[in-house]
Design an enzyme around this catalytic site. Sequence first.
Site, PDB file in Angstrom:
ATOM      1  N   LYS A 112      36.832 -97.260 -29.156  1.00  0.00           N
ATOM      2  CA  LYS A 112      36.157 -96.208 -29.927  1.00  0.00           C
ATOM      3  C   LYS A 112      37.093 -95.593 -30.965  1.00  0.00           C
ATOM      4  O   LYS A 112      36.660 -95.245 -32.058  1.00  0.00           O
ATOM      5  CB  LYS A 112      35.593 -95.121 -29.008  1.00  0.00           C
ATOM      6  N   LYS A 195      24.284-106.468 -27.995  1.00  0.00           N
ATOM      7  CA  LYS A 195      23.386-105.756 -27.085  1.00  0.00           C
ATOM      8  C   LYS A 195      22.626-104.662 -27.830  1.00  0.00           C
ATOM      9  O   LYS A 195      23.132-104.098 -28.800  1.00  0.00           O
ATOM     10  CB  LYS A 195      24.160-105.193 -25.903  1.00  0.00           C
ATOM     11  N   LYS A 198      22.196 -97.673 -28.709  1.00  0.00           N
ATOM     12  CA  LYS A 198      21.792 -96.439 -29.387  1.00  0.00           C
ATOM     13  C   LYS A 198      22.517 -96.298 -30.720  1.00  0.00           C
ATOM     14  O   LYS A 198      21.983 -95.755 -31.665  1.00  0.00           O
ATOM     15  CB  LYS A 198      22.118 -95.224 -28.517  1.00  0.00           C
TER      16      LYS A 198
HETATM   17  P1  ATP Z   1      25.964 -96.102 -27.193  1.00  0.00           P
HETATM   18  O1  ATP Z   1      25.684 -97.063 -28.326  1.00  0.00           O
HETATM   19  O2  ATP Z   1      25.966 -94.640 -27.604  1.00  0.00           O
HETATM   20  O3  ATP Z   1      27.118 -96.504 -26.325  1.00  0.00           O
HETATM   21  P2  ATP Z   1      24.161 -97.354 -25.373  1.00  0.00           P
HETATM   22  O4  ATP Z   1      22.863 -97.817 -25.930  1.00  0.00           O
HETATM   23  O5  ATP Z   1      25.229 -98.375 -25.157  1.00  0.00           O
HETATM   24  O6  ATP Z   1      24.651 -96.180 -26.302  1.00  0.00           O
HETATM   25  P3  ATP Z   1      24.925 -95.864 -23.075  1.00  0.00           P
HETATM   26  O7  ATP Z   1      24.636 -94.394 -23.091  1.00  0.00           O
HETATM   27  O8  ATP Z   1      26.309 -96.338 -23.377  1.00  0.00           O
HETATM   28  O9  ATP Z   1      23.870 -96.570 -24.051  1.00  0.00           O
HETATM   29  O10 ATP Z   1      24.484 -96.469 -21.690  1.00  0.00           O
HETATM   30  C1  ATP Z   1      23.515 -95.875 -20.847  1.00  0.00           C
HETATM   31  C2  ATP Z   1      23.094 -96.862 -19.795  1.00  0.00           C
HETATM   32  O11 ATP Z   1      22.279 -97.884 -20.376  1.00  0.00           O
HETATM   33  C3  ATP Z   1      24.262 -97.608 -19.125  1.00  0.00           C
HETATM   34  O12 ATP Z   1      23.995 -97.702 -17.748  1.00  0.00           O
HETATM   35  C4  ATP Z   1      24.253 -98.972 -19.775  1.00  0.00           C
HETATM   36  O13 ATP Z   1      24.789 -99.969 -18.923  1.00  0.00           O
HETATM   37  C5  ATP Z   1      22.775 -99.182 -20.063  1.00  0.00           C
HETATM   38  N1  ATP Z   1      22.564-100.031 -21.236  1.00  0.00           N
HETATM   39  C6  ATP Z   1      22.890 -99.718 -22.517  1.00  0.00           C
HETATM   40  N2  ATP Z   1      22.526-100.701 -23.355  1.00  0.00           N
HETATM   41  C7  ATP Z   1      21.957-101.676 -22.604  1.00  0.00           C
HETATM   42  C8  ATP Z   1      21.363-102.954 -22.899  1.00  0.00           C
HETATM   43  N3  ATP Z   1      21.299-103.410 -24.132  1.00  0.00           N
HETATM   44  N4  ATP Z   1      20.863-103.681 -21.878  1.00  0.00           N
HETATM   45  C9  ATP Z   1      20.919-103.208 -20.628  1.00  0.00           C
HETATM   46  N5  ATP Z   1      21.461-102.032 -20.271  1.00  0.00           N
HETATM   47  C10 ATP Z   1      21.973-101.256 -21.241  1.00  0.00           C
HETATM   48 MG    MG Z   2      27.287 -97.809 -24.619  1.00  0.00          MG
END
Ligand code: ATP
Ligand code: MG
Length: 332
Positions: A112, A195, A198
């Site tokens: 990060k 993946k 967000k």
């Molecule tokens: P950021 O981009 O802010 O890191 P993110 O979409 O990766 O957001 P997180 O808040 O990091 O989301 O993760 C929240 C939960 O969602 C975690 O348990 C993570 O393993 C799960 N998760 C996030 N993205 C995926 C995905 N593409 N497929 C399956 N599980 C996911």
């Molecule tokens: Mg994440």
Amino acid sequence: HPRVLSGMQPSADSLHLGNYLGALVNWVKVQEDFEAFYFIPDLHAITVPQDPADLTKRTRVAAAQYIAAGIDPQRSTLFVQSHIPEHTQLTWILTCITGMGEASRMTQFKDKSAREGVDASGVGLFTYPMLMAADILLYQPHGVPVGDDQRQHIELTRTLAQRFNHRYGETFVVPVGFYPETGARIYDLQEPTAKMSKSAQSPNGLINILDDPKVTAKRIKSAVTDAGTEIHYDRQNKPGVSNLLDIYAAVTDRSVDDLVTAYEGKMYGHLKVDLAEAVTERLAPIRTRALELLDDPAELDRILALGAEKARSVAAPVLDDVYKKSGFLPLA
Ligand code: ATP
Ligand code: MG
């Protein structure tokens, strides 16, 4: 019941299908067999800049989606991290028993901070794992359901718990990570090797819980597919179609094999039309319920206040014990 604790950052206007299938679905299941603590880590969110009004809104939005997806605030403890001052208080103590070297090895910080440069990154991004350790240890959970990407932070949490226990006497339960075995991993519709996230550059590859079903259907229909016309599952050579099949299987509880057989001889377009329907059908009740909850923010805030009360009744005595063991003079 043994305890678990988990949370996801309120860093977007909606959770996406990956958050739902990869985390929330599991949380809902877990609350049957465990005393579950689910929280919204707003203190973690500010380790990178946040617009204050957005953060407030996104915190409520996250809470509404947890509940709409099936987290039962009667059964589980649902709360907002910043409502419980003990999280920041314990963080300081854990920060003081963490070595610079071991903190410097955290790969999430390296990743990060590399985006902005280490010098431009806030110190909070560096001390993030100590805050996460505090989040966990205050509730004495046995397990922490998290994605595989959190393994190193869980290891540090265990190390800090053991170190504190060793130096000051038995205090913390040493938790284990519960990592999803299969892990419905969902990929970006436009970039099916990355993946779904967000923080994606473009929203076009995301399936968001709160989006209008028409938007979702349109995004699925514009999903990147692969060369060739045949529908079969091949992560390596057909990442686009494979992702669509994975999503289809996850939202309908049909198997990928079964779907491949059903779509033999059909075109990508058929698959997309049916998938759009299956996804929007699955998300519709969650979206509707979340929007209902968001229509009455006072009621939502009341649910969160009750959650904070329950959370605090667990966290406060643990922090008290830590303060005593640390030698802080009790307030007379
Ligand atoms: P950021 O981009 O802010 O890191 P993110 O979409 O990766 O957001 P997180 O808040 O990091 O989301 O993760 C929240 C939960 O969602 C975690 O348990 C993570 O393993 C799960 N998760 C996030 N993205 C995926 C995905 N593409 N497929 C399956 N599980 C996911
Ligand atoms: Mg994440």
